[in-house]
Design a protein around this motif. Structure first.
Motif, PDB file in Angstrom:
ATOM      1  N   ILE A 111      -8.598   7.528  -0.078  1.00 33.28           N
ATOM      2  CA  ILE A 111      -8.600   6.804   1.199  1.00 33.28           C
ATOM      3  C   ILE A 111      -7.712   5.564   1.069  1.00 33.28           C
ATOM      4  CG2 ILE A 111     -10.043   5.493   2.812  1.00 33.28           C
ATOM      5  CD1 ILE A 111     -12.289   7.513   2.237  1.00 33.28           C
ATOM      6  N   THR A 112      -7.806   4.894  -0.077  1.00 31.66           N
ATOM      7  CA  THR A 112      -6.946   3.738  -0.337  1.00 31.66           C
ATOM      8  C   THR A 112      -5.473   4.159  -0.391  1.00 31.66           C
ATOM      9  OG1 THR A 112      -8.694   2.627  -1.582  1.00 31.66           O
ATOM     10  CG2 THR A 112      -6.443   1.868  -1.958  1.00 31.66           C
ATOM     11  N   LYS A 113      -5.224   5.292  -1.016  1.00 27.84           N
ATOM     12  CA  LYS A 113      -3.850   5.799  -1.088  1.00 27.84           C
ATOM     13  C   LYS A 113      -3.318   6.112   0.301  1.00 27.84           C
ATOM     14  CE  LYS A 113      -1.017   9.374  -3.260  1.00 27.84           C
ATOM     15  NZ  LYS A 113      -1.001  10.585  -4.125  1.00 27.84           N
ATOM     16  N   TRP A 114      -4.157   6.698   1.159  1.00 29.34           N
ATOM     17  CA  TRP A 114      -3.730   6.976   2.534  1.00 29.34           C
ATOM     18  C   TRP A 114      -3.356   5.679   3.234  1.00 29.34           C
ATOM     19  CZ3 TRP A 114      -4.899   5.221   7.302  1.00 29.34           C
ATOM     20  CH2 TRP A 114      -4.333   5.918   8.383  1.00 29.34           C
ATOM     21  N   LYS A 115      -4.186   4.655   3.048  1.00 29.08           N
ATOM     22  CA  LYS A 115      -3.914   3.356   3.677  1.00 29.08           C
ATOM     23  C   LYS A 115      -2.549   2.833   3.257  1.00 29.08           C
ATOM     24  CE  LYS A 115      -5.382  -0.328   1.808  1.00 29.08           C
ATOM     25  NZ  LYS A 115      -6.229  -1.400   1.218  1.00 29.08           N
ATOM     26  N   ASN A 116      -2.235   2.928   1.973  1.00 26.67           N
ATOM     27  CA  ASN A 116      -0.953   2.436   1.473  1.00 26.67           C
ATOM     28  C   ASN A 116       0.211   3.253   2.031  1.00 26.67           C
ATOM     29  OD1 ASN A 116      -2.344   0.532  -0.029  1.00 26.67           O
ATOM     30  ND2 ASN A 116      -2.389   1.794  -1.892  1.00 26.67           N
ATOM     31  N   GLU A 117       0.035   4.570   2.118  1.00 28.45           N
ATOM     32  CA  GLU A 117       1.088   5.424   2.674  1.00 28.45           C
ATOM     33  C   GLU A 117       1.306   5.127   4.152  1.00 28.45           C
ATOM     34  OE1 GLU A 117       3.142   7.576   1.140  1.00 28.45           O
ATOM     35  OE2 GLU A 117       2.263   6.843  -0.734  1.00 28.45           O
ATOM     36  N   ALA A 118       0.201   4.882   4.879  1.00 33.28           N
ATOM     37  CA  ALA A 118       0.312   4.549   6.301  1.00 33.28           C
ATOM     38  C   ALA A 118       1.086   3.250   6.484  1.00 33.28           C
ATOM     39  CB  ALA A 118      -1.075   4.443   6.918  1.00 33.28           C
ATOM     40  N   GLN A 119       0.805   2.289   5.629  1.00 37.39           N
ATOM     41  CA  GLN A 119       1.482   0.991   5.742  1.00 37.39           C
ATOM     42  C   GLN A 119       2.980   1.121   5.419  1.00 37.39           C
ATOM     43  OE1 GLN A 119      -2.476  -1.730   4.832  1.00 37.39           O
ATOM     44  NE2 GLN A 119      -0.845  -1.729   3.332  1.00 37.39           N
ATOM     45  N   LYS A 120       3.317   2.019   4.496  1.00 40.24           N
ATOM     46  CA  LYS A 120       4.735   2.270   4.208  1.00 40.24           C
ATOM     47  C   LYS A 120       5.450   2.859   5.422  1.00 40.24           C
ATOM     48  CE  LYS A 120       4.236   3.145  -0.750  1.00 40.24           C
ATOM     49  NZ  LYS A 120       4.304   4.204  -1.803  1.00 40.24           N
ATOM     50  N   SER A 121       4.682   3.565   6.257  1.00 32.28           N
ATOM     51  CA  SER A 121       5.248   4.175   7.468  1.00 32.28           C
ATOM     52  C   SER A 121       5.237   3.220   8.652  1.00 32.28           C
ATOM     53  CB  SER A 121       4.455   5.438   7.820  1.00 32.28           C
ATOM     54  OG  SER A 121       4.532   6.386   6.789  1.00 32.28           O
ATOM     55  N   GLY A 122       4.860   1.970   8.401  1.00 32.08           N
ATOM     56  CA  GLY A 122       4.842   0.975   9.468  1.00 32.08           C
ATOM     57  C   GLY A 122       3.560   0.935  10.272  1.00 32.08           C
ATOM     58  N   LEU A 123       2.505   1.600   9.788  1.00 34.23           N
ATOM     59  CA  LEU A 123       1.223   1.625  10.479  1.00 34.23           C
ATOM     60  C   LEU A 123       0.257   0.658   9.809  1.00 34.23           C
ATOM     61  CD1 LEU A 123       0.940   5.516  10.698  1.00 34.23           C
ATOM     62  CD2 LEU A 123       1.516   3.996  12.594  1.00 34.23           C
ATOM     63  N   ASP A 124      -0.692   0.172  10.580  1.00 33.81           N
ATOM     64  CA  ASP A 124      -1.728  -0.699  10.022  1.00 33.81           C
ATOM     65  C   ASP A 124      -2.857   0.182   9.496  1.00 33.81           C
ATOM     66  OD1 ASP A 124      -3.658  -2.558   9.393  1.00 33.81           O
ATOM     67  OD2 ASP A 124      -3.394  -3.744  11.216  1.00 33.81           O
ATOM     68  N   GLY A 125      -2.669   0.681   8.277  1.00 40.29           N
ATOM     69  CA  GLY A 125      -3.616   1.622   7.692  1.00 40.29           C
ATOM     70  C   GLY A 125      -5.026   1.079   7.580  1.00 40.29           C
ATOM     71  N   LYS A 126      -5.145  -0.172   7.198  1.00 40.94           N
ATOM     72  CA  LYS A 126      -6.470  -0.782   7.038  1.00 40.94           C
ATOM     73  C   LYS A 126      -7.231  -0.794   8.362  1.00 40.94           C
ATOM     74  CE  LYS A 126      -8.842  -5.004   5.553  1.00 40.94           C
ATOM     75  NZ  LYS A 126      -8.657  -6.409   5.081  1.00 40.94           N
ATOM     76  N   ALA A 127      -6.550  -1.227   9.420  1.00 37.09           N
ATOM     77  CA  ALA A 127      -7.192  -1.290  10.740  1.00 37.09           C
ATOM     78  C   ALA A 127      -7.548   0.104  11.245  1.00 37.09           C
ATOM     79  CB  ALA A 127      -6.274  -1.985  11.738  1.00 37.09           C
ATOM     80  N   MET A 128      -6.697   1.087  10.977  1.00 34.81           N
ATOM     81  CA  MET A 128      -6.955   2.449  11.441  1.00 34.81           C
ATOM     82  C   MET A 128      -8.192   3.033  10.753  1.00 34.81           C
ATOM     83  SD  MET A 128      -3.001   3.814  11.637  1.00 34.81           S
ATOM     84  CE  MET A 128      -3.277   5.379  12.468  1.00 34.81           C
ATOM     85  N   ILE A 129      -8.351   2.757   9.464  1.00 33.28           N
ATOM     86  CA  ILE A 129      -9.542   3.224   8.745  1.00 33.28           C
ATOM     87  C   ILE A 129     -10.791   2.548   9.296  1.00 33.28           C
ATOM     88  CG2 ILE A 129     -10.739   3.154   6.510  1.00 33.28           C
ATOM     89  CD1 ILE A 129      -7.956   3.529   5.197  1.00 33.28           C
ATOM     90  N   GLU A 130     -10.707   1.243   9.501  1.00 32.10           N
ATOM     91  CA  GLU A 130     -11.854   0.498  10.036  1.00 32.10           C
ATOM     92  C   GLU A 130     -12.237   1.015  11.419  1.00 32.10           C
ATOM     93  OE1 GLU A 130     -10.570  -3.544   9.905  1.00 32.10           O
ATOM     94  OE2 GLU A 130     -11.008  -3.785   7.753  1.00 32.10           O
ATOM     95  N   ASN A 131     -11.235   1.257  12.260  1.00 34.08           N
ATOM     96  CA  ASN A 131     -11.507   1.759  13.612  1.00 34.08           C
ATOM     97  C   ASN A 131     -12.134   3.145  13.572  1.00 34.08           C
ATOM     98  OD1 ASN A 131     -10.587  -0.505  14.976  1.00 34.08           O
ATOM     99  ND2 ASN A 131      -8.486   0.241  15.084  1.00 34.08           N
ATOM    100  N   TYR A 132     -11.620   4.008  12.690  1.00 37.86           N
ATOM    101  CA  TYR A 132     -12.167   5.358  12.603  1.00 37.86           C
ATOM    102  C   TYR A 132     -13.625   5.319  12.149  1.00 37.86           C
ATOM    103  CZ  TYR A 132     -12.828  10.226  11.293  1.00 37.86           C
ATOM    104  OH  TYR A 132     -13.304  11.500  11.207  1.00 37.86           O
TER     105      TYR A 132
END
Length: 354
Positions: A313-334
């Motif tokens: 899940i942490t790795k997904w967050k980092n990959e999302a952030q590399k793509s310009g997405l706020d991975g942390k916020a997306m996980i929290e929202n989900y």
């Protein structure tokens, strides 16, 4: 008499001319589906097409191409984006970089309720981050499928604990598959649609699967046991449409597509619960002489699987952030969406029981 005769001649000619004008043809959207025309998912896809036709008054139709006739699972994203078909099923885990925004809900979060997962995923997919990410690929989200809880089918020695995963040749996909690898499995790259042959010819010891899909794909015929892992659900499998095809629809057609897409969530949520219960009963009793041993992974082992999931899940967050997405916020929202719909279910029950 001549006036009357002329009147009838004119009327007849007018009627003939009007009948010669072709009726406005319905818009037909082609749909590519990698799975077979059987099982719970196929039934749900047919329901979707029938509802679109009915609610549009025949103005919008969906023509489904089954069994990967036009493209295979690993070519679905680019095929739909390029307009090979107008719509189709995409499994985001085949495209970890391009569809990182849509793959969040395929991670093993602590939820085993199909309807809760579907509703949370649907809300996640409506977020501006996901919409914009898909639009850049000429895609738009329509609705979600879900494949219920992840199970593992084995030929020969069964998986009774996570220790049994070690050294087994396992077909896995996405984060679930990677975690099997973390636990010592020898991962085999293979489509779920080829797992039947893989189990039968010894290329696989086990295959990651889903309860009701086991029967639809006839994989119970090639396996001896099924282990319920009690470890998250897989809701990122979705219906997507080519953006240009969507833009060509009239406002009323788009409205129908949106409404059926939203209603599809409740429909498939109910169906998955029923289909899984029915499948487990049939597999336990035996189908045409093929009977599986159904195993429940011990609760402490399921907890270890969730623990092993956190780094991914942490790795997904980092990959999302590399793509310009706020991975942390997306996980929290989900996670908030999962809590929201769990509470709604507890307070009101499922929509089909209200």
């Amino acid at each position: 008499m001549n006036k009357i005769s002329n009147f009838f001649k004119v009327a007849t000619l007018t009627a003939a001319a009007l009948s010669a004008i072709p009726a406005v043809a319905a818009t037909v959207l082609t749909y590519g589906e990698p799975g077979p025309n059987r099982g719970a998912r196929a039934g749900a896809t047919k329901w979707f097409a029938q509802e679109v036709n009915k609610r549009s008054g025949g103005d919008l139709k969906i023509d489904i191409m089954w069994g990967g006739a036009l493209f295979k699972s690993n070519a679905s994203r680019q095929s739909i984006a390029a307009g090979v078909v107008d719509m189709g099923t995409i499994i985001p885990d085949y495209f970890p970089k391009e569809m990182v925004s849509a793959s969040l809900t395929n991670l093993p979060f602590e939820n085993l309720d199909p309807w809760v997962g579907l509703k949370a995923n649907y809300e996640h997919m409506q977020s501006p981050e996901v919409i914009n990410s898909l639009a850049e690929q000429n895609l738009a989200f329509v609705s979600s499928y879900m494949l219920s809880s992840v199970i593992i089918l084995c030929k020969g020695d069964a998986v009774r604990s996570i220790n049994d995963i070690k050294n087994k040749k396992i077909r896995g996909v996405g984060t679930f598959g990677k975690i099997f690898g973390d636990l010592g499995a020898n991962l085999v790259s293979m489509s779920i649609y080829k797992a039947y042959q893989g189990l039968g010819n010894g290329l696989l010891d086990c295959s990651q699967g889903y309860m009701s899909a086991t029967i639809a794909l006839k994989q119970h015929e090639a396996a001896d046991s099924l282990t319920k892992l009690n470890w998250g659900i897989y809701t990122g499998l979705g219906m997507y449409i080519n953006k240009k095809s969507l833009a060509k629809l009239s406002p009323s057609q788009r409205k129908v597509l949106d409404e059926v897409g939203a209603d599809f969530i409740n429909h498939i949520g109910q169906n998955v619960v029923k289909a899984d219960n029915k499948a487990e009963h049939l597999l336990t009793q035996g189908i045409n002489g093929h009977k599986l041993e159904i195993i429940n992974l011990p609760a402490e082992d399921s907890a270890k699987l969730y623990l092993a999931s956190q780094s991914h899940i942490t790795k997904w967050k980092n990959e999302a952030q590399k793509s310009g997405l706020d991975g942390k916020a997306m996980i929290e929202n989900y996670r908030k969406f999962l809590t929201k719909y769990s509470q709604e279910r507890d307070l009101k029950g499922y929509p089909w029981t209200r």
